[in-house]
Write a protein that holds these residues in place. Structure first.
Motif, mmCIF file in Angstrom:
data_model
loop_
_atom_site.group_PDB
_atom_site.id
_atom_site.type_symbol
_atom_site.label_atom_id
_atom_site.label_comp_id
_atom_site.label_asym_id
_atom_site.label_seq_id
_atom_site.Cartn_x
_atom_site.Cartn_y
_atom_site.Cartn_z
ATOM 1 N N TYR A 1 16.215 25.398 97.085
ATOM 2 C CA TYR A 1 16.384 25.806 98.483
ATOM 3 C C TYR A 1 17.841 25.894 98.892
ATOM 4 C CZ TYR A 1 11.317 26.397 99.028
ATOM 5 O OH TYR A 1 9.957 26.725 98.876
ATOM 6 N N GLY A 2 18.727 25.613 98.056
ATOM 7 C CA GLY A 2 20.136 25.599 98.468
ATOM 8 C C GLY A 2 20.591 24.155 99.023
ATOM 9 N N VAL A 3 20.042 23.308 98.834
ATOM 10 C CA VAL A 3 20.440 21.836 99.010
ATOM 11 C C VAL A 3 21.771 21.486 98.316
ATOM 12 C CG1 VAL A 3 20.015 19.447 99.267
ATOM 13 C CG2 VAL A 3 18.266 21.071 99.945
ATOM 14 N N PRO A 4 23.161 21.287 98.716
ATOM 15 C CA PRO A 4 24.175 20.871 97.829
ATOM 16 C C PRO A 4 23.829 19.362 97.379
ATOM 17 C CG PRO A 4 24.596 20.653 100.185
ATOM 18 C CD PRO A 4 23.166 21.090 100.057
ATOM 19 N N VAL A 5 22.913 19.427 96.132
ATOM 20 C CA VAL A 5 22.595 18.130 95.788
ATOM 21 C C VAL A 5 23.990 17.435 95.177
ATOM 22 C CG1 VAL A 5 21.119 16.993 93.775
ATOM 23 C CG2 VAL A 5 20.294 18.971 95.047
ATOM 24 N N LYS A 6 24.949 18.006 94.357
ATOM 25 C CA LYS A 6 25.882 17.193 93.954
ATOM 26 C C LYS A 6 26.937 16.698 94.793
ATOM 27 C CE LYS A 6 25.942 19.786 89.374
ATOM 28 N NZ LYS A 6 26.865 20.591 88.426
ATOM 29 N N SER A 7 27.338 17.627 95.932
ATOM 30 C CA SER A 7 28.270 16.873 96.947
ATOM 31 C C SER A 7 27.438 15.849 97.831
ATOM 32 C CB SER A 7 28.765 18.004 97.491
ATOM 33 O OG SER A 7 27.584 18.796 98.509
ATOM 34 N N THR A 8 26.100 16.127 97.916
ATOM 35 C CA THR A 8 25.621 15.226 98.862
ATOM 36 C C THR A 8 25.485 13.867 98.271
ATOM 37 O OG1 THR A 8 24.163 16.760 99.803
ATOM 38 C CG2 THR A 8 23.305 14.420 100.005
ATOM 39 N N LEU A 9 25.041 13.627 96.931
ATOM 40 C CA LEU A 9 25.025 12.506 95.996
ATOM 41 C C LEU A 9 26.533 11.913 96.033
ATOM 42 C CD1 LEU A 9 22.753 13.619 92.997
ATOM 43 C CD2 LEU A 9 22.216 11.771 95.012
ATOM 44 N N PHE A 10 27.491 12.639 96.027
ATOM 45 C CA PHE A 10 28.874 12.086 95.871
ATOM 46 C C PHE A 10 29.186 11.434 96.834
ATOM 47 C CE2 PHE A 10 33.283 12.619 96.402
ATOM 48 C CZ PHE A 10 34.031 12.057 95.398
ATOM 49 N N ILE A 11 29.033 12.120 98.228
ATOM 50 C CA ILE A 11 29.310 11.473 99.518
ATOM 51 C C ILE A 11 28.401 10.208 99.645
ATOM 52 C CG2 ILE A 11 28.999 11.991 101.938
ATOM 53 C CD1 ILE A 11 29.532 14.828 101.587
ATOM 54 N N ILE A 12 27.191 10.221 99.236
ATOM 55 C CA ILE A 12 26.423 9.033 99.445
ATOM 56 C C ILE A 12 26.742 7.782 98.793
ATOM 57 C CG2 ILE A 12 23.946 8.047 98.877
ATOM 58 C CD1 ILE A 12 22.727 10.581 99.334
ATOM 59 N N TYR A 13 27.364 7.865 97.660
ATOM 60 C CA TYR A 13 27.854 6.705 96.878
ATOM 61 C C TYR A 13 29.104 6.338 97.681
ATOM 62 C CZ TYR A 13 24.111 6.657 93.516
ATOM 63 O OH TYR A 13 22.821 6.486 92.949
ATOM 64 N N MET A 14 30.135 7.448 97.971
ATOM 65 C CA MET A 14 31.293 7.065 98.535
ATOM 66 C C MET A 14 31.185 6.518 99.801
ATOM 67 S SD MET A 14 34.534 9.668 99.303
ATOM 68 C CE MET A 14 33.525 10.535 100.520
#
Length: 323
Positions: free
Chosen positions: A205-218
């Motif tokens: 459905y187009g959720v930016p999974v990789k960038s979201t995970l990266f931002i979460i850990y940062m």
């Protein structure tokens, strides 16, 4: 189990916040009988102050666990960030110290996020490895020594008050409001829950999974660094063991607060209640003159019970859907 009873228990355990509130009230009632001083306003304030750092860390961990991840390097990031903060203050760079500390925490969290999101290594493997690496870096940075008795113009963050209210408690309220809004009202918050609910469907459905995970850990690393600043300002001591075991406490607070270890659900308020409950238990054990080792045992039992409750919740939900 009848359908009626199953529905009742499902609704009861569905909202862990209510269960925690009941548990906290019961704990205070019990302590009122065994140690009346435990229930004084002064001790309640101390419990809230102790739970402040746990709450901030648990907010970061909540984001991570909602996505079905984990971060066991949290304590090492806190310790390394605290070392940077203390050394900058000792060197006479108070203005730069805050910036350097927050950048350190964010960078270490981003490093975790990069390998998890873009390389695809499981979170437990990445953060286990980085925990050891960050600890080694911290030890080398401090040369195995303590830092204390440094001038700190930001001491009010850990020791000050505003209109009679400790600054730490004000910080908790502000962060809870901000992250509750993020979780409930923003696309970023919805993406976090979507990833934890079904990562494959999220990608479809187009959720930016990789960038979201990266931002979460940062972002989690940034929150850990903020805790390092506040706790260092409160204690004025930093050593190579600073933050050791802290990750277990914030993971426990997060899961006790209702964040599902399998991902997809959780809240900032629930994590605060989990942190407050843990701080209350620690304080109660002190009043009862109980050896500290029992705190770890009780925490372990509560953590296991919380995970069992999550699995029971899934089972009950499945039973309801099949009726």
């Amino acid at each position: 189990m009848s359908q009626k009873n199953g529905t009742f228990w499902f609704k009861f355990i569905e909202h862990r916040e209510y269960v925690l509130i009941i548990a906290i009230v019961l704990l205070f009632l019990i302590m009122l009988f065994f140690a009346p001083n435990f229930t004084t306003l002064g001790n309640l304030e101390q419990i809230l102050i102790v739970s402040a750092g746990l709450t901030v860390g648990a907010i970061g961990m909540t984001m991570i666990i909602i996505t079905a991840g984990i971060d066991v390097s949290a304590g090492a990031i806190l310790g390394t960030s605290a070392s940077v903060f203390a050394t900058m203050l000792s060197a006479g760079h108070p203005t730069f110290s805050i910036f350097a500390t927050l950048v350190t925490g964010s960078a270490l969290g981003a490093l975790n996020g990069f390998f998890i999101a873009f390389v695809g290594i499981p979170p437990i493997i990445v953060t286990l490895g980085s925990m050891s690496i960050f600890r080694a870096i911290d030890f080398s940075y401090l040369h195995g020594k303590w830092i204390s008795n440094f001038s700190n113009p930001f001491a009010f963050l850990g020791q000050g008050s505003f209109l009679g209210i400790p600054v730490q408690l004000i910080s908790i309220v502000i962060l809870l409001i901000i992250f509750t809004y993020i979780f409930r009202k923003t696309p970023f918050g919805r993406n976090i829950y979507a990833i934890g609910g079904n990562v494959s469907a999220s990608k479809y459905y187009g959720v930016p999974v990789k960038s979201t995970l990266f931002i979460i850990y940062m972002l989690a690393g940034l929150l850990y660094a903020f805790v390092a600043i506040v706790e260092t300002s409160r204690t004025s001591i930093v050593q190579t063991s600073t933050g050791a075991g802290w990750e277990l406490e914030i993971i426990a607070a997060t899961i006790l607060g209702g964040t599902n270890i399998l991902g997809g659900s959780g809240s900032a308020i629930g994590s605060f209640l989990g942190a407050f409950f843990i701080a209350s238990i620690e304080s109660a054990l002190v009043f009862l003159n109980t050896p500290p080792i029992y705190n770890d045992g009780i925490l372990g039992v509560l953590l296991i019970l919380a995970v069992i409750t999550d699995f029971l919740k899934i089972k009950l939900k499945g039973a309801e859907e099949n009726v």
